[in-house]
Design a protein around this motif. Structure first.
Motif, PDB file in Angstrom:
ATOM      1  N   LEU A   1       2.563   4.385 -13.119  1.00 35.65           N
ATOM      2  CA  LEU A   1       3.313   5.628 -12.966  1.00 35.65           C
ATOM      3  C   LEU A   1       4.767   5.422 -13.395  1.00 35.65           C
ATOM      4  N   TYR A   2       5.348   4.295 -13.014  1.00 30.97           N
ATOM      5  CA  TYR A   2       6.728   4.006 -13.392  1.00 30.97           C
ATOM      6  C   TYR A   2       6.907   4.048 -14.912  1.00 30.97           C
TER       7      TYR A   2
ATOM      8  N   GLU B   1       6.205   2.634  -1.551  1.00 29.75           N
ATOM      9  CA  GLU B   1       6.934   1.441  -1.125  1.00 29.75           C
ATOM     10  C   GLU B   1       6.607   1.098   0.322  1.00 29.75           C
ATOM     11  N   ILE B   2       6.574   2.103   1.194  1.00 33.40           N
ATOM     12  CA  ILE B   2       6.204   1.848   2.588  1.00 33.40           C
ATOM     13  C   ILE B   2       4.756   1.390   2.653  1.00 33.40           C
TER      14      ILE B   2
ATOM     15  N   THR C   1       0.127  -2.377  -9.161  1.00 30.99           N
ATOM     16  CA  THR C   1      -0.439  -2.035 -10.470  1.00 30.99           C
ATOM     17  C   THR C   1      -0.490  -0.530 -10.662  1.00 30.99           C
ATOM     18  N   TYR C   2      -0.938   0.179  -9.635  1.00 29.45           N
ATOM     19  CA  TYR C   2      -0.986   1.645  -9.690  1.00 29.45           C
ATOM     20  C   TYR C   2       0.422   2.215  -9.840  1.00 29.45           C
TER      21      TYR C   2
ATOM     22  N   VAL D   1      -2.041   9.229  -1.900  1.00 22.10           N
ATOM     23  CA  VAL D   1      -2.660   9.033  -0.588  1.00 22.10           C
ATOM     24  C   VAL D   1      -4.056   8.440  -0.759  1.00 22.10           C
ATOM     25  N   ASP D   2      -4.802   8.943  -1.730  1.00 22.85           N
ATOM     26  CA  ASP D   2      -6.139   8.409  -1.993  1.00 22.85           C
ATOM     27  C   ASP D   2      -6.087   6.938  -2.396  1.00 22.85           C
ATOM     28  N   LYS D   3      -5.098   6.565  -3.192  1.00 21.24           N
ATOM     29  CA  LYS D   3      -4.978   5.170  -3.627  1.00 21.24           C
ATOM     30  C   LYS D   3      -4.715   4.257  -2.434  1.00 21.24           C
ATOM     31  N   ILE D   4      -3.842   4.687  -1.532  1.00 22.61           N
ATOM     32  CA  ILE D   4      -3.558   3.882  -0.341  1.00 22.61           C
ATOM     33  C   ILE D   4      -4.808   3.778   0.533  1.00 22.61           C
ATOM     34  N   THR D   5      -5.560   4.876   0.640  1.00 19.34           N
ATOM     35  CA  THR D   5      -6.821   4.844   1.376  1.00 19.34           C
ATOM     36  C   THR D   5      -7.782   3.846   0.738  1.00 19.34           C
TER      37      THR D   5
END
Length: 444
Positions: A127-128, A108-109, A122-123, A35-39
């Motif tokens: 993780l993948y 993805e969303i 990239t983030y 959530v922080d990364k999307i923010t």
């Protein structure tokens, strides 16, 4: 004998090639970080507050719906959502990690809705790589399911009128009416998102379902309610100037600024200071509460999703009123009729004044968070530390919402009615969200 020997060697080699696979561990902290990364990317992309709320709602809803596949006791938020069909069911025979699939769907969303997809990619890929190395089969099965759910939800998301509003006319500002909103300094930007009330809501019957009480009738005549509120904004700034930046009112105003695009002009040079939106601040508060309460992954997803839906519907409700009343900002009138050198503490955002967006969404979010965590949940709000502001302490979500609302008056960008009526509007909406989604308190 040689055959036995070669068979023995082959078995050793084959065994050595088998990966020492372990179950992939996904924690609530992984959720908070995503959530922080999307923010962070939304700050980079400079999304407006309404658009940011849409991204929060859809990305978290994707994760939450997957968690419901694992925990049937979680409330179904979507049963009343218009035209949303149940997500695909997971293959019970496959090795699927639902938390992992939820994070993948969330990302993805989010990737589909932001601009700088490469930053989230990239983030995600980092993780993948880690997850695949840990357990390739579990990762692949979980990834396939997460992407399937994301695709299912994407088809519904695309029907919320967002794309259509991108091509609708800009807001027209040409008017001789002195009470009608006009662009404000320093950039004199067009009004943002004038068609946001056309976005499909989550729980509202219509964008106008929770209209606030009317603001005082516009008047520049001394002694009228509107003129008194205008002068109050001017006088509050003069009083704060006696103490300067040490004034508590100034500290409150700056803490809750949450303006994603503060433009600065120095001669011919213009640059922007980027920050989180008000919705981003409340999602940050949700994270703080979730971590303090030591919520697990599913519980955190529940809290984030409920909060995000309240924020999204809050912006739809507020923007419906803003572009209906089209009320002029204090800065415009003060500069024209009282003091042409006056500047507010905060930069006036580019949209009509009434009602206060901070007040509406803070009221709505505080009701939902109070329902989840309790009436007297105290917390230390460090959301703004990365933007150079100190921690502030609150003894409840209502306390924080009240401060967020009044900050707009201290900041010089709203009249008192927009603040007081706005937070009532938001709390009424928040109570509706709680009832409509059947939000229940968490035991922690």
């Amino acid at each position: 004998m040689k055959k036995i020997f070669y068979l023995f060697i082959f078995t050793i080699v084959l065994t050595s090639c088998v990966k020492d696979e372990k179950p992939i561990v996904v924690t609530a902290e992984n959720y908070h970080q995503t959530v922080d990364k999307i923010t962070e990317i939304m700050v980079h992309d400079i999304f407006s507050p309404p658009v940011a709320s849409r991204i929060y709602a859809y990305s978290n809803l994707a994760a939450y719906q997957i968690m419901r596949q694992e925990n049937k006791d979680l409330i179904d938020f979507t049963s009343k959502f218009e035209e949303l069909k149940p997500i695909p069911k997971a293959d019970t025979t496959a090795n699927i990690n639902f938390k992992l699939a939820a994070l993948i769907a969330n990302m993805e969303i989010g990737k589909k809705l932001i601009f700088s997809e490469e930053l989230l990619t990239t983030y995600r890929d980092s993780l993948y790589t880690e997850w695949k190395r840990t357990n390739e089969e579990e990762f692949n099965n979980s990834k396939d399911y997460g992407l399937a759910v994301a695709q299912h939800l994407s088809e519904w998301i695309e029907k919320d009128n967002y794309k259509e509003t991108r091509t609708m006319p800009k807001y027209s500002v040409y008017s001789d009416d002195p009470g009608r909103w006009q662009p404000t300094p320093p950039s004199y930007m067009d009004g943002i998102e004038p068609h946001w009330p056309k976005i499909r809501p989550f729980t509202l019957d219509s964008s106008s379902q929770f209209k606030p009480a009317p603001h005082p009738e516009f008047s520049l005549k001394k002694g009228t309610a509107f003129y008194d509120e205008l002068v109050e904004v001017y006088e509050i700034k003069k009083e704060m100037e006696k103490t300067g930046d040490d004034a508590e009112e100034v500290k409150i105003a700056k803490f809750w600024d949450c303006n994603p695009y503060v433009s600065t002009q120095r001669g011919h040079l213009m640059f922007a200071t980027k920050k989180i939106t008000p919705g981003g601040h409340w999602m940050g508060i949700c994270k703080i509460a979730s971590k303090k309460a030591d919520l697990d992954f599913a519980q955190s997803s529940y809290a984030y999703t409920a909060t995000a839906i309240a924020l999204a519907d809050g912006f739809i409700s507020c923007w419906d009123e803003k572009y209906s009343s089209n009320l002029v900002r204090p800065e415009t009138l003060i500069n024209k009729f009282i003091d042409d050198n006056w500047k507010p503490v905060l930069q006036t955002p580019p949209f009509p004044e009434y009602s206060s967006g901070h007040s509406v969404v803070s009221g709505a979010a505080s009701i939902v968070l109070t329902r989840i965590f309790g009436d007297d949940f105290n917390f230390e709000d460090d959301t703004e530390v990365k933007y150079g502001l100190p921690i502030r302490s609150f003894n409840s979500f209502s306390h924080a919402a009240n401060e967020a609302a009044i900050s707009r008056l201290y900041g010089g960008i709203h009249y008192r009615s927009a603040v007081e009526n706005g937070i009532v509007q938001g709390r009424n909406l928040g109570n509706h969200v709680v009832k409509n989604l059947n939000i229940q308190p968490l035991t922690y």
